[in-house]
Structure formats: C-alpha cells, structure tokens
Write a protein that holds these residues in place. Structure first.
Motif, PDB file in Angstrom:
ATOM      1  N   GLU A  21      -6.698  13.690  11.863  1.00  0.00           N
ATOM      2  CA  GLU A  21      -7.452  14.822  12.396  1.00  0.00           C
ATOM      3  C   GLU A  21      -6.735  15.471  13.575  1.00  0.00           C
ATOM      4  O   GLU A  21      -6.746  16.697  13.722  1.00  0.00           O
ATOM      5  CB  GLU A  21      -8.852  14.363  12.813  1.00  0.00           C
ATOM      6  N   THR A  22      -6.075  14.670  14.399  1.00  0.00           N
ATOM      7  CA  THR A  22      -5.331  15.231  15.528  1.00  0.00           C
ATOM      8  C   THR A  22      -4.160  16.073  15.051  1.00  0.00           C
ATOM      9  O   THR A  22      -3.880  17.145  15.605  1.00  0.00           O
ATOM     10  CB  THR A  22      -4.842  14.108  16.450  1.00  0.00           C
ATOM     11  N   ALA A  23      -3.479  15.620  14.009  1.00  0.00           N
ATOM     12  CA  ALA A  23      -2.381  16.410  13.446  1.00  0.00           C
ATOM     13  C   ALA A  23      -2.888  17.765  12.969  1.00  0.00           C
ATOM     14  O   ALA A  23      -2.278  18.816  13.233  1.00  0.00           O
ATOM     15  CB  ALA A  23      -1.722  15.653  12.293  1.00  0.00           C
ATOM     16  N   MET A  24      -4.008  17.762  12.274  1.00  0.00           N
ATOM     17  CA  MET A  24      -4.585  19.008  11.777  1.00  0.00           C
ATOM     18  C   MET A  24      -4.963  19.939  12.923  1.00  0.00           C
ATOM     19  O   MET A  24      -4.670  21.148  12.901  1.00  0.00           O
ATOM     20  CB  MET A  24      -5.823  18.706  10.917  1.00  0.00           C
ATOM     21  N   PRO A 181     -15.548   1.669  20.095  1.00  0.00           N
ATOM     22  CA  PRO A 181     -15.936   1.415  18.701  1.00  0.00           C
ATOM     23  C   PRO A 181     -16.363   2.703  17.999  1.00  0.00           C
ATOM     24  O   PRO A 181     -17.453   3.223  18.226  1.00  0.00           O
ATOM     25  CB  PRO A 181     -17.115   0.442  18.838  1.00  0.00           C
ATOM     26  N   PHE A 182     -15.492   3.221  17.135  1.00  0.00           N
ATOM     27  CA  PHE A 182     -15.780   4.453  16.405  1.00  0.00           C
ATOM     28  C   PHE A 182     -15.788   4.182  14.911  1.00  0.00           C
ATOM     29  O   PHE A 182     -15.014   3.368  14.404  1.00  0.00           O
ATOM     30  CB  PHE A 182     -14.769   5.544  16.755  1.00  0.00           C
ATOM     31  N   LEU A 183     -16.655   4.898  14.228  1.00  0.00           N
ATOM     32  CA  LEU A 183     -16.892   4.646  12.806  1.00  0.00           C
ATOM     33  C   LEU A 183     -15.885   5.402  11.947  1.00  0.00           C
ATOM     34  O   LEU A 183     -16.181   6.458  11.384  1.00  0.00           O
ATOM     35  CB  LEU A 183     -18.330   5.050  12.443  1.00  0.00           C
ATOM     36  N   GLU A 221     -15.794  12.099  16.585  1.00  0.00           N
ATOM     37  CA  GLU A 221     -15.469  13.435  17.070  1.00  0.00           C
ATOM     38  C   GLU A 221     -14.930  13.416  18.497  1.00  0.00           C
ATOM     39  O   GLU A 221     -14.000  14.167  18.827  1.00  0.00           O
ATOM     40  CB  GLU A 221     -16.700  14.346  16.988  1.00  0.00           C
ATOM     41  N   ALA A 222     -15.493  12.563  19.356  1.00  0.00           N
ATOM     42  CA  ALA A 222     -15.048  12.534  20.753  1.00  0.00           C
ATOM     43  C   ALA A 222     -13.574  12.169  20.866  1.00  0.00           C
ATOM     44  O   ALA A 222     -12.852  12.728  21.700  1.00  0.00           O
ATOM     45  CB  ALA A 222     -15.900  11.535  21.550  1.00  0.00           C
ATOM     46  N   VAL A 223     -13.111  11.252  20.023  1.00  0.00           N
ATOM     47  CA  VAL A 223     -11.697  10.858  20.070  1.00  0.00           C
ATOM     48  C   VAL A 223     -10.821  11.971  19.504  1.00  0.00           C
ATOM     49  O   VAL A 223      -9.743  12.259  20.041  1.00  0.00           O
ATOM     50  CB  VAL A 223     -11.449   9.545  19.311  1.00  0.00           C
ATOM     51  N   PRO A 243     -16.013   6.421  24.014  1.00  0.00           N
ATOM     52  CA  PRO A 243     -16.846   7.446  24.606  1.00  0.00           C
ATOM     53  C   PRO A 243     -16.966   7.234  26.118  1.00  0.00           C
ATOM     54  O   PRO A 243     -16.934   6.097  26.593  1.00  0.00           O
ATOM     55  CB  PRO A 243     -18.198   7.240  23.921  1.00  0.00           C
ATOM     56  N   THR A 244     -17.129   8.320  26.846  1.00  0.00           N
ATOM     57  CA  THR A 244     -17.227   8.215  28.305  1.00  0.00           C
ATOM     58  C   THR A 244     -18.474   7.443  28.723  1.00  0.00           C
ATOM     59  O   THR A 244     -18.534   6.924  29.836  1.00  0.00           O
ATOM     60  CB  THR A 244     -17.237   9.602  28.951  1.00  0.00           C
ATOM     61  N   SER A 245     -19.452   7.327  27.831  1.00  0.00           N
ATOM     62  CA  SER A 245     -20.661   6.564  28.134  1.00  0.00           C
ATOM     63  C   SER A 245     -20.364   5.077  28.331  1.00  0.00           C
ATOM     64  O   SER A 245     -21.190   4.344  28.884  1.00  0.00           O
ATOM     65  CB  SER A 245     -21.698   6.727  27.018  1.00  0.00           C
TER      66      SER A 245
END
Length: 287
Positions: A21-24, A181-183, A221-223, A243-245
């Motif tokens: 996703e970052t490449a895109m 931890p991201f899904l 999405e946050a990453v 996440p910043t949380s």
C-alpha cells in the motif's frame, strides 16, 4: 541535494501488506517507486495491480537475503530506502528450531542491513538520502510467543538509532516506523509457522494448535498513512509508533524490566500467555 528533492524510492517487501500500500500511495504522490518483491512469481501480479490502480511502478525481484539481488539494487539510484521486508516466526523462545531462528534474523536484520550498507554509501556520495526502517512495537516491548521476532526488531532499533548518529553529518535522514498489532494477516501467520518446524513435537513446551496471537488487532490504515508520510519526508520524527493510542502503554511496558523481580509470578501463568489461549485469530479491535 535537498531532502525535498529526493524522489526515487526503493520499498522492499512490496508484494503485500504495508509495503504494497505504501508503494501505491507514494507512486500516487509522484515518487519514482521501485517496488521490490521476494520472488519472481510476484512481479507480474504487482505490475497488474499497479495498472489497475492507475499508477506506475518499477517492479523488481529482490530477496534481501540474496547477495546477487542486493548487488543488483546498487544500480537503481535509490534516494529513499524503505526497509519493509520481513517475516515473523511465532513460538516460544525455548521451542523454535535453530534454522527458523537463523532465518528470522537473516530476513529481518542481516539481509536488510547489508542492502542498506551499499545504498547508504551511495547516498553519502550524493550528499542526501532517507532510510526508513519498518520496525515494530515489538522492537520496544515483548509478548510471549513472538520473542524471536521481537529480538530481530530490537536489533533493527539498535541499528537504526546508531545509523542515525553515524550518517547525520552526511545529510542522511534515518527513521523508524513501529506498527503495533494490525490486522493484515501477518500476526496470525506468525502463529502458524510451527506447522512446518522440523523438530520433535513431543519435546515442545507448548501445544501451538491451542494458541493464537494474544491481542485484538487494528485497521492498518494508520500505518499506511504514517509509513507513506515518513518515506515522503512529510514527517520528521525519528520514531513513529502506530496506533498512537498505544504510546503510553508502550512507554509503561518499557519500564517493567527495571521494576520486575526474578521471583515475580513464579508458579503461575503470565496473563499474556493466557490471552493466547483465549484469543481467536484475526480478532479486530472493537469499535
């Protein structure tokens, strides 16, 4: 060369997840993106996906553990390097077989560092550059059954922080991005690697068929947004945790080893291990 003029980006591990996703998104921003994938079978797939997205990517096969692939990358004129390629080996520190331990460090530490050495020296000659290490929250904290993965990311933290000091006089920016931890499927796959271990299952301390990643997982999405911004030079923080949380929890857990006694909890199961027995795979964060 001013850092704002940096345009040619190499992203390793771009076939899936954060790297994909970052490449895109960087390509959509107008960066000249080299999207590197581990095996040739991923090349055409990624090219097709980029075309469907309406962006142009230079897709290359680059296995960070392969010396020939690393040498090839020195011909690409990389100005921004995003070290995103990585694998996760799940299991207890006392169970994971030796080949799996070595592979974890080859992919997450040794290979990326050797790739970076050559590219960083090119950046020094150019007088500017940006190196982004995709670390992990586990580079700062630990959890049961991800200790070897966490150890590799602790190593990445040490490398990145040291590299930032060593390269600052040469105008090379260095940053880390630390996903929690991201899904994305990565964490759950980590808890399946035991299925391919070449060991004696009867000697294992744990029955891994009963365990799962011990935390609910966030939307990625946050990453995507943070990694894209850091690579683009829009964020100038060295460490970028998402996440910043989870920032305060992360900092609190970093203090725990200073306060822990060697006798704490002896004879009882740690609550984080119990969570692995209770959690279901791919559990999203509520709300």
């Amino acid at each position: 060369m001013a850092s704002a003029a940096l345009k040619k980006v190499l992203i390793t591990g771009a076939g899936t997840g954060f790297g994909y996703e970052t490449a895109m998104r960087l390509a959509e921003k107008g960066f000249d993106v080299i999207a590197a994938v581990e095996i040739y079978a991923q090349v055409q797939t990624l090219k097709r996906q980029a075309a469907e997205r309406g962006v142009g990517l230079q897709v290359e096969k680059l296995d960070v553990t392969d010396d020939g692939d690393r040498r090839k990358a020195l011909n690409w004129g990389v100005e921004i390097l995003v070290n995103n390629a990585g694998v996760g080996e799940g299991g207890s520190t006392v169970d994971i077989p030796a080949p799996n331990i070595r592979h974890q460090f080859e992919v997450n530490v040794t290979g990326p560092l050797l790739l970076t050495q050559g590219i960083a020296k090119q950046m020094v000659k150019r007088g500017a550059g940006r190196i982004v290490w995709v670390s992990s929250r586990e580079g700062l904290n630990v959890n049961p059954f991800t200790g070897i993965y966490s150890a590799s990311k602790h190593a990445v933290e040490a490398i990145a922080e040291t590299m930032a000091y060593e390269l600052q006089e040469h105008n090379i920016e260095v940053a880390t991005v630390n996903p929690g931890p991201f899904l994305t499927g990565f964490n759950d796959r980590m808890f399946q690697t035991w299925e391919s271990w070449e060991d004696d299952p009867s000697q294992r301390l744990f029955d891994y068929s009963k365990l799962a990643f011990p935390r609910a997982q966030f939307d990625p999405e946050a990453v995507y947004a943070t990694l894209t911004s850091v690579a683009a030079g829009e964020v100038d923080s060295f460490r970028n945790l998402e996440p910043t949380s989870m920032l305060e929890e992360t900092k609190r857990l970093q203090r725990v080893p200073w306060e822990r006694k060697v006798t704490d909890g002896l004879g009882t199961r740690h609550q984080a291990i119990q969570h692995s027995y209770e959690m279901q795979p791919e559990t999203p964060v509520a709300g």
